[in-house]
Design a protein around this motif. Structure first.
Motif, PDB file in Angstrom:
ATOM      1  N   LEU A 218       1.097  -1.556   0.103  1.00 30.04           N
ATOM      2  CA  LEU A 218       0.312   0.219   0.437  1.00 30.04           C
ATOM      3  C   LEU A 218       1.065   1.117   0.355  1.00 30.04           C
ATOM      4  O   LEU A 218       1.371   1.378   0.645  1.00 30.04           O
ATOM      5  N   ASP A 219       0.811   2.335  -1.364  1.00 32.08           N
ATOM      6  CA  ASP A 219       1.631   3.241  -1.064  1.00 32.08           C
ATOM      7  C   ASP A 219       0.490   4.959  -0.923  1.00 32.08           C
ATOM      8  O   ASP A 219      -0.308   4.479  -0.865  1.00 32.08           O
ATOM      9  N   TYR A 220       1.274   5.316  -0.470  1.00 33.63           N
ATOM     10  CA  TYR A 220       0.686   6.885   0.046  1.00 33.63           C
ATOM     11  C   TYR A 220       0.903   8.027  -0.833  1.00 33.63           C
ATOM     12  O   TYR A 220       2.868   8.039  -0.513  1.00 33.63           O
ATOM     13  N   LYS A 221       0.034   8.142  -2.107  1.00 26.63           N
ATOM     14  CA  LYS A 221       1.073   8.936  -2.605  1.00 26.63           C
ATOM     15  C   LYS A 221       0.678  10.766  -2.632  1.00 26.63           C
ATOM     16  O   LYS A 221       1.073  10.901  -3.039  1.00 26.63           O
ATOM     17  N   ARG A 222      -0.203  10.723  -2.144  1.00 32.53           N
ATOM     18  CA  ARG A 222      -0.537  11.886  -1.311  1.00 32.53           C
ATOM     19  C   ARG A 222       0.610  12.721  -0.665  1.00 32.53           C
ATOM     20  O   ARG A 222       1.409  12.091   0.333  1.00 32.53           O
ATOM     21  N   CYS A 232       2.426  12.700  -5.374  1.00 36.98           N
ATOM     22  CA  CYS A 232       4.010  12.516  -5.891  1.00 36.98           C
ATOM     23  C   CYS A 232       4.516  11.569  -5.420  1.00 36.98           C
ATOM     24  O   CYS A 232       5.994  11.685  -5.695  1.00 36.98           O
ATOM     25  N   ASP A 233       3.657   9.942  -5.668  1.00 39.25           N
ATOM     26  CA  ASP A 233       4.311   9.149  -6.430  1.00 39.25           C
ATOM     27  C   ASP A 233       5.253   8.245  -4.989  1.00 39.25           C
ATOM     28  O   ASP A 233       5.531   7.449  -4.958  1.00 39.25           O
ATOM     29  N   GLY A 234       4.934   8.963  -4.060  1.00 38.25           N
ATOM     30  CA  GLY A 234       5.653   7.814  -2.418  1.00 38.25           C
ATOM     31  C   GLY A 234       5.827   8.250  -1.506  1.00 38.25           C
ATOM     32  O   GLY A 234       7.058   9.116  -1.795  1.00 38.25           O
ATOM     33  N   ILE A 275       7.931  -5.689 -13.325  1.00 38.16           N
ATOM     34  CA  ILE A 275       6.640  -5.277 -13.923  1.00 38.16           C
ATOM     35  C   ILE A 275       5.477  -4.604 -12.424  1.00 38.16           C
ATOM     36  O   ILE A 275       5.343  -5.486 -11.568  1.00 38.16           O
ATOM     37  N   TYR A 276       5.324  -3.075 -12.799  1.00 34.44           N
ATOM     38  CA  TYR A 276       4.165  -2.717 -11.640  1.00 34.44           C
ATOM     39  C   TYR A 276       2.702  -2.341 -12.033  1.00 34.44           C
ATOM     40  O   TYR A 276       2.775  -1.480 -12.878  1.00 34.44           O
ATOM     41  N   VAL A 277       1.708  -2.891 -11.758  1.00 32.85           N
ATOM     42  CA  VAL A 277       0.277  -2.698 -11.446  1.00 32.85           C
ATOM     43  C   VAL A 277       0.433  -2.022 -10.368  1.00 32.85           C
ATOM     44  O   VAL A 277       0.185  -2.414  -9.040  1.00 32.85           O
ATOM     45  N   LEU A 291       0.709   1.353 -15.512  1.00 38.33           N
ATOM     46  CA  LEU A 291       1.015   0.483 -15.131  1.00 38.33           C
ATOM     47  C   LEU A 291       2.976   0.691 -15.639  1.00 38.33           C
ATOM     48  O   LEU A 291       3.025   2.147 -15.863  1.00 38.33           O
ATOM     49  N   ASN A 292       3.654   0.600 -14.649  1.00 37.43           N
ATOM     50  CA  ASN A 292       5.420   1.103 -14.598  1.00 37.43           C
ATOM     51  C   ASN A 292       6.081  -0.340 -14.630  1.00 37.43           C
ATOM     52  O   ASN A 292       5.475  -1.615 -14.232  1.00 37.43           O
ATOM     53  N   VAL A 293       7.365  -0.072 -15.611  1.00 36.97           N
ATOM     54  CA  VAL A 293       7.787  -0.870 -16.456  1.00 36.97           C
ATOM     55  C   VAL A 293       9.251  -0.851 -15.074  1.00 36.97           C
ATOM     56  O   VAL A 293       9.699  -1.532 -15.227  1.00 36.97           O
ATOM     57  N   ARG A 294       9.578  -0.590 -13.694  1.00 36.66           N
ATOM     58  CA  ARG A 294      10.184  -0.876 -13.234  1.00 36.66           C
ATOM     59  C   ARG A 294       9.250  -1.456 -11.344  1.00 36.66           C
ATOM     60  O   ARG A 294       8.330  -1.439 -12.053  1.00 36.66           O
ATOM     61  N   PHE A 295      10.257  -1.552 -10.142  1.00 42.99           N
ATOM     62  CA  PHE A 295       9.908  -1.207  -9.259  1.00 42.99           C
ATOM     63  C   PHE A 295       9.363  -0.035  -9.140  1.00 42.99           C
ATOM     64  O   PHE A 295       9.299   1.140  -9.556  1.00 42.99           O
ATOM     65  N   GLY A 296       8.492  -0.155  -8.035  1.00 44.80           N
ATOM     66  CA  GLY A 296       8.104   1.116  -6.863  1.00 44.80           C
ATOM     67  C   GLY A 296       8.626   1.840  -6.243  1.00 44.80           C
ATOM     68  O   GLY A 296       9.846   1.040  -5.458  1.00 44.80           O
ATOM     69  N   ASP A 297       9.334   3.429  -6.409  1.00 46.66           N
ATOM     70  CA  ASP A 297       9.426   4.201  -4.741  1.00 46.66           C
ATOM     71  C   ASP A 297       8.116   4.247  -4.014  1.00 46.66           C
ATOM     72  O   ASP A 297       7.533   5.331  -5.280  1.00 46.66           O
ATOM     73  N   SER A 298       7.709   4.477  -3.164  1.00 46.48           N
ATOM     74  CA  SER A 298       8.153   4.016  -1.683  1.00 46.48           C
ATOM     75  C   SER A 298       8.453   2.663  -1.963  1.00 46.48           C
ATOM     76  O   SER A 298       8.432   2.264  -0.239  1.00 46.48           O
ATOM     77  N   GLU A 299       7.598   1.485  -2.357  1.00 46.71           N
ATOM     78  CA  GLU A 299       7.356   0.476  -2.110  1.00 46.71           C
ATOM     79  C   GLU A 299       8.411  -0.568  -2.040  1.00 46.71           C
ATOM     80  O   GLU A 299       8.061  -1.667  -1.376  1.00 46.71           O
ATOM     81  N   ALA A 300       9.543   0.128  -2.541  1.00 45.98           N
ATOM     82  CA  ALA A 300      10.360  -1.437  -2.803  1.00 45.98           C
ATOM     83  C   ALA A 300      11.517  -1.268  -1.772  1.00 45.98           C
ATOM     84  O   ALA A 300      11.566  -2.134  -1.359  1.00 45.98           O
TER      85      ALA A 300
HETATM   86  N1  GLY Z   1       5.162   5.001  -5.580  1.00 49.26           N
HETATM   87  C1  GLY Z   1       4.984   5.025  -6.807  1.00 49.26           C
HETATM   88  C2  GLY Z   1       5.925   4.895  -7.900  1.00 49.26           C
HETATM   89  O1  GLY Z   1       7.227   4.597  -7.715  1.00 49.26           O
HETATM   90  O2  GLY Z   1       5.766   5.106  -9.896  1.00 49.26           O
END
Ligand code: GLY
Ligand code: AMP
Length: 470
Positions: A218-222, A232-234, A275-277, A291-300
């Motif tokens: 679970l990512d907190y994007k705000r 802001c993506d994480g 792959i990141y869905v 979809l993202n083609v790499r791992f996520g930040d801040s999930e990694a």
């Molecule tokens: N956490 C969202 C991203 O890496 O794009």
């Protein structure tokens, strides 16, 4: 059986890159990780920073691989992937993990991805695509539901406008297509139905044939507390995802990953790596938002520390297309990652007037502030990952907006969040800011915590074993 010593080039430079470097060295006692261009502030055993490897110049990686006799390359930065890095390395005969240029469009172009998802029956919200503002606005005026307006390109995480009403959706079209706030990403927009629910970040390693599912997060994007502020993506993450159980994992596999896998194969995309869905757990089932083609930040920083399987072996499974017979071992801990960013600062200009920097992610920010307290972190109950930190005359200083991640570890979410925050409180730099509510559950549309869900703490039924296929 001991593993032969492998030499890996990891192409990245972010907090996610640090988490991947740590995963390689933590799970394989012999691997040497060359991290390029990497980050000279990262201090991990058998991880070596290689500044000469450029994210935008694959020839620099080829030269390095040939000189150092690298066994394989793992490319995980979108700046590299979206420039054909993998194509170049493959053409040079270097075993490489990562999607090629055509496959990287799954992150680069939302229009391409939405069409692909629809064609292959992957559950995704209703949408239309427009290359002119007039028809886009006419369409919005005819709808009786809320929408998200998305610029069709890489926008550093802020190209999706989640709109509360028609006026803000019309304004978003103007900003993207007329004011060109995202430059060329404004050539085209996707108008998508707005969903309500809890988001889920799904990660799978793909070998070009089969997926290996990693624990969802679970990512907190705000940017701000109460799930307010800008996207802001994480700003932090939790893993395992508090609402995921065996039934949801089955749905993820059958309704998302399997049709996606078939779609990638049918479309002839040359895809390997993570792959990141990004999806929403809505009342109407799980639906894919991106979809993202790499791992996520801040999930990694919360997913990868859970992994216990030797990651070099998994990568070899990707290169040999044998991931289908591998299962993933993970620990039973909860992880809570909190991101420390470069917040607002002020300084006196040469004319004696005060200059105000709003800070990341709102606008301009300063860099170069010394970071204190990192040595005081308790490494038994937390992990530190460096994103925009660099070494300057022997000191660690800030070098960008999202500065560092502190992931707390616990037997439950409350303990993990507590450990993240007690350790984060030991760290300081000028203008440091972070959310204080990572770990609280919110609906995507609501700034009040959810009342109905007590986060589940056990592993999902069946664990994270590979899907069985008939
Ligand atoms: N956490 C969202 C991203 O890496 O794009
Ligand atoms: P994207 O740029 O597509 O990754 O979207 C960024 C963020 O916008 C997502 O993580 C969600 O928080 C939000 N978002 C995107 N699409 C939708 C949607 N259809 N409904 C609600 N929120 C969305």
């Amino acid at each position: 059986m001991t593993n032969p010593s492998r030499k890996v080039l990891l192409v990245d430079s972010t907090g996610r890159g640090h988490a991947l470097a740590n995963l390689f060295q933590r799970t394989d006692p012999a691997v040497q990780v060359f991290y390029g261009p990497g980050n000279s502030a990262v201090a991990e055993e058998r991880v070596y920073t290689v500044p000469e490897v450029s994210l935008t110049d694959p020839a620099s990686a080829v030269r390095f691989c040939q000189r150092q006799q690298i066994d394989f390359v793992f490319v995980s930065h979108i700046d590299a992937l979206s420039r054909g890095y993998v194509d170049f390395l493959n053409a040079s005969g270097i075993p490489t993990i990562g999607p090629d240029l055509a496959a990287a469009r799954l992150e680069k172009s939302k229009a391409f991805t939405k069409r692909m998802l629809k064609r292959h029956g992957v559950n995704t919200p209703r949408f239309e695509i427009f290359d002119r503002p007039g028809p886009a606005k006419k369409y919005i005026r005819e709808l009786d539901y809320q929408v998200v307006v998305k610029a069709d390109g890489l926008c550093e995480g802020n190209g999706a406008y989640v709109c509360d009403d028609q006026a803000s959706a019309l304004h978003a079209v103007d900003s993207i297509m007329l004011a060109r706030v995202h430059k060329d990403a404004g050539n085209c927009v996707v108008i998508e139905e707005r969903l309500f629910g809890v988001e889920i970040s799904i990660f799978a390693l793909f070998d070009g044939k089969d997926f290996l599912l990693f624990p969802p997060a679970l990512d907190y994007k705000r940017s701000d507390d109460g799930n307010t502020g800008v996207n802001c993506d994480g700003m932090g993450s939790l893993c395992p995802h508090p609402l995921v159980d065996g039934a949801i994992l089955r749905q993820v596999r059958t309704e998302i990953l399997e049709p996606l896998r078939v779609g990638i194969l049918r479309d002839g995309l040359n895809y390997t790596g993570f792959i990141y869905v990004g999806a929403m757990l809505s009342d109407d089932g799980i639906k894919v938002l991106e979809l993202n083609v790499r791992f996520g930040d801040s999930e990694a920083e919360v997913v990868l520390p859970k992994v216990q399987t030797n990651f070099v072996r998994l990568c070899e499974g990707v290169l040999h297309r044998t991931l289908g017979s591998v299962s993933l071992e993970t620990d039973a801990k909860c992880y809570c990652n909190v991101v420390a960013g470069q917040g607002a600062t002020t300084r006196l200009g040469e004319d004696g007037r005060e200059i105000r920097y709003p800070g990341w992610p709102y606008g301009d920010f300063e860099v170069g502030f010394p970071i204190f307290g990192l040595d005081a972190l308790d490494r038994d109950n937390s992990r530190l990952f460096l994103a925009n930190v660099c070494r300057n005359e022997g000191r660690l200083v800030t070098s960008g907006g999202r500065v560092l991640h502190v992931a707390g570890i616990g037997d439950n979410y409350a303990q993990a969040a507590h450990n993240a925050y007690i350790n984060m409180e030991k760290v300081s730099f000028r203008g440091m800011s972070y959310r204080s509510d990572i770990g609280v559950m919110y609906d995507s549309s609501d700034s009040r915590p959810r009342q109905d869900d007590v986060p589940r703490q056990e592993m999902p039924e069946g664990g994270y074993a590979p899907p069985t296929r008939g």
